[in-house]
Design an enzyme around this catalytic site. Sequence first.
Site, PDB file in Angstrom:
ATOM      1  N   GLY A 150       0.896  -1.502  -0.116  1.00 17.53           N
ATOM      2  CA  GLY A 150      -0.201  -0.069  -0.273  1.00 17.53           C
ATOM      3  C   GLY A 150       1.013   1.088  -0.313  1.00 17.53           C
ATOM      4  CG  HIS A 161       3.615   3.866  17.672  1.00 21.00           C
ATOM      5  ND1 HIS A 161       3.983   5.190  17.004  1.00 21.00           N
ATOM      6  CD2 HIS A 161       3.063   3.894  16.629  1.00 21.00           C
ATOM      7  CE1 HIS A 161       3.820   5.496  16.143  1.00 21.00           C
ATOM      8  NE2 HIS A 161       2.857   5.177  15.423  1.00 21.00           N
TER       9      HIS A 161
HETATM   10  N1  LIG Z   1       4.457   1.716  13.831  1.00 16.81           N
HETATM   11  C1  LIG Z   1       4.740   3.292  12.472  1.00 16.81           C
HETATM   12  O1  LIG Z   1       5.050   4.405  13.024  1.00 16.81           O
HETATM   13  C2  LIG Z   1       3.168   3.309  12.174  1.00 16.81           C
HETATM   14  C3  LIG Z   1       2.008   2.580  11.362  1.00 16.81           C
HETATM   15  N2  LIG Z   1       1.152   2.761  10.385  1.00 16.81           N
HETATM   16  C4  LIG Z   1       0.879   1.145   9.818  1.00 16.81           C
HETATM   17  O2  LIG Z   1       1.177   0.680   8.964  1.00 16.81           O
HETATM   18  C5  LIG Z   1      -0.433  -0.017   7.865  1.00 16.81           C
HETATM   19  C6  LIG Z   1      -0.132   0.323   6.834  1.00 16.81           C
HETATM   20  O3  LIG Z   1      -0.271   1.094   6.073  1.00 16.81           O
HETATM   21  P1  LIG Z   1      -0.179   2.459   4.490  1.00 16.81           P
HETATM   22  O4  LIG Z   1       0.842   1.357   4.001  1.00 16.81           O
HETATM   23  O5  LIG Z   1      -0.779   3.098   4.897  1.00 16.81           O
HETATM   24  O6  LIG Z   1      -1.884   1.230   4.529  1.00 16.81           O
HETATM   25  P2  LIG Z   1      -2.317   1.017   3.031  1.00 16.81           P
HETATM   26  O7  LIG Z   1      -3.836   0.190   3.328  1.00 16.81           O
HETATM   27  O8  LIG Z   1      -1.665   1.874   2.188  1.00 16.81           O
HETATM   28  O9  LIG Z   1      -1.716  -0.787   3.030  1.00 16.81           O
HETATM   29  C7  LIG Z   1      -1.577  -1.793   3.370  1.00 16.81           C
HETATM   30  C8  LIG Z   1      -1.782  -2.778   2.735  1.00 16.81           C
HETATM   31  O10 LIG Z   1      -1.913  -3.902   3.513  1.00 16.81           O
HETATM   32  C9  LIG Z   1      -2.746  -4.919   2.352  1.00 16.81           C
HETATM   33  N3  LIG Z   1      -3.004  -6.387   2.767  1.00 16.81           N
HETATM   34  C10 LIG Z   1      -3.686  -5.914   3.795  1.00 16.81           C
HETATM   35  N4  LIG Z   1      -4.018  -7.581   3.955  1.00 16.81           N
HETATM   36  C11 LIG Z   1      -3.443  -7.978   4.067  1.00 16.81           C
HETATM   37  C12 LIG Z   1      -2.743  -9.491   3.690  1.00 16.81           C
HETATM   38  N5  LIG Z   1      -3.282 -10.587   4.866  1.00 16.81           N
HETATM   39  N6  LIG Z   1      -1.951  -9.828   3.622  1.00 16.81           N
HETATM   40  C13 LIG Z   1      -0.888  -8.948   2.777  1.00 16.81           C
HETATM   41  N7  LIG Z   1      -1.257  -7.624   2.730  1.00 16.81           N
HETATM   42  C14 LIG Z   1      -2.541  -7.451   2.848  1.00 16.81           C
HETATM   43  C15 LIG Z   1      -3.430  -3.891   1.609  1.00 16.81           C
HETATM   44  O11 LIG Z   1      -4.211  -4.673   0.428  1.00 16.81           O
HETATM   45  C16 LIG Z   1      -2.881  -2.545   1.812  1.00 16.81           C
HETATM   46  O12 LIG Z   1      -2.410  -2.999   0.751  1.00 16.81           O
HETATM   47  C17 LIG Z   1      -0.807   0.772   8.726  1.00 16.81           C
HETATM   48  O13 LIG Z   1      -1.761  -0.653   9.766  1.00 16.81           O
HETATM   49  C18 LIG Z   1      -0.883   1.511   9.581  1.00 16.81           C
HETATM   50  O14 LIG Z   1      -1.366   2.068  10.776  1.00 16.81           O
HETATM   51  C19 LIG Z   1       1.448   3.680   9.665  1.00 16.81           C
HETATM   52  C20 LIG Z   1       2.058   4.813   9.847  1.00 16.81           C
HETATM   53  C21 LIG Z   1       3.408   5.262  10.644  1.00 16.81           C
HETATM   54  O1  LIG Z   2      -0.960   7.754  13.279  1.00 16.71           O
HETATM   55  C1  LIG Z   2      -1.948   6.326  12.713  1.00 16.71           C
HETATM   56  O2  LIG Z   2      -2.313   6.152  12.095  1.00 16.71           O
HETATM   57  C2  LIG Z   2      -0.344   6.237  11.639  1.00 16.71           C
HETATM   58  C3  LIG Z   2       0.755   5.792  12.528  1.00 16.71           C
HETATM   59  O3  LIG Z   2       1.613   5.467  13.804  1.00 16.71           O
HETATM   60  C4  LIG Z   2       1.910   7.288  12.447  1.00 16.71           C
HETATM   61  O4  LIG Z   2       1.560   8.502  11.798  1.00 16.71           O
HETATM   62  O5  LIG Z   2       2.306   7.423  13.830  1.00 16.71           O
END
Ligand SMILES: NC(=O)C1=CN([C@@H]2O[C@H](COP(=O)(O)OP(=O)(O)OC[C@H]3O[C@@H](n4cnc5c(N)ncnc54)[C@H](O)[C@@H]3O)[C@@H](O)[C@H]2O)C=CC1
Ligand SMILES: O=C([O-])CC(=O)C(=O)O
Length: 324
Positions: A16, A180
């Site tokens: 994604g 986080h």
């Molecule tokens: N740890 C951190 O600091 C941060 C964490 N995140 C988290 O990262 C995750 C991804 O964010 P984005 O890339 O923006 O989301 P997104 O929705 O753009 O991408 C997620 C992808 O995962 C795929 N997906 C769903 N179920 C799946 C499975 N069983 N197997 C393989 N792929 C699968 C979807 O088809 C999608 O393409 C979210 O949970 C978000 O909250 C986002 C920003 C910071």
């Molecule tokens: O805020 C969210 O949902 C995604 C995330 O973890 C971040 O950007 O820190």
Amino acid sequence: MAQNAGRKKIALIGAGMIGGTLAHLAAKKEMGDIVLFDIAEGMPQGKALDLSQCGPVEGFDASITGTNDYADIAGADVIIVTAGVPRKPGMSRDDLLGINLSVMKAVGEGIKTHAPDAFVICITNPLDAMVWALREFSGLPANKVVGMAGVLDSARFATFLAWEFDCSVRDVNAFVLGGHGDTMVPVLSYSTISGIPVPDLAKIKGVDAGRLDEIVDRTRKGGGEIVGLLKTGSAYYAPATSAIAMAEAYLGDQKRILPCAAYVEGKYGVDGLYVGVPAVIGAGGIEDVVEIELSDEEAANLKVSTDAVEELLEACKGLDSSLA
Ligand SMILES: NC(=O)C1=CN([C@@H]2O[C@H](COP(=O)(O)OP(=O)(O)OC[C@H]3O[C@@H](n4cnc5c(N)ncnc54)[C@H](O)[C@@H]3O)[C@@H](O)[C@H]2O)C=CC1
Ligand SMILES: O=C([O-])CC(=O)C(=O)O
């Protein structure tokens, strides 16, 4: 271009917003050949083709392929997991727990079967609980599974401090501990600008405690601020670049000390949790957790944050009996 046996292999589970950005960064840096995995049919293949066509313009040598088959991650040196769902305005990260826990189960089993020797960086939220669950489901050693959050949270803290002190972000070394979530612990006493502790520089520059509190608060809510602006999802540029820094530390045996959600056993009064701490990343994965001295207030704030993580683990155990 075919995959090259002499290169490192980077598998990205989830193609994604973050997954695509990770692939672009890893290709530009020629970190290795890249496999983009997603359950959405055609999407990782389409992104891989699009990204491959950046190669002639940007001049990178990297094979980028898309797949819906876990067998294609075999032999990966590094795996970065973003599979799952991001939050939308009005949601907390914890609201994603149920849906993303089942995703971690599928991903963990895929890694266990096809790439058990990889260094795995989890990004999926709620981060501290998801990285714990991913380790449980994958069965990999705890030093080979880590969560990305602290590098991002510290980068946000550094950005806001640089803006306040009107200085280059390059000179800011800011530091965030804990889970986080909104209870994360930005630690001013260990944050410096060109080696000068931020509280000291604040006195010199006349920045009062109230203003520093506002910066700490904005850091804690930094993810939500971006969710509120984007409306359709969450941040992806800075999360991707943060995970790439961790992958580079592993591949280059850099021994960087980075704030990461590492498995903590016996330090910081924590026993058997993943939570944000300064950790050494080198060829051995998470090679050490550095326990720094905290003030009573900082330690109390960290306890609030680790308690919140512990509650989420209990919720995971309630949802999936194999975790109990
Ligand atoms: N740890 C951190 O600091 C941060 C964490 N995140 C988290 O990262 C995750 C991804 O964010 P984005 O890339 O923006 O989301 P997104 O929705 O753009 O991408 C997620 C992808 O995962 C795929 N997906 C769903 N179920 C799946 C499975 N069983 N197997 C393989 N792929 C699968 C979807 O088809 C999608 O393409 C979210 O949970 C978000 O909250 C986002 C920003 C910071
Ligand atoms: O805020 C969210 O949902 C995604 C995330 O973890 C971040 O950007 O820190």
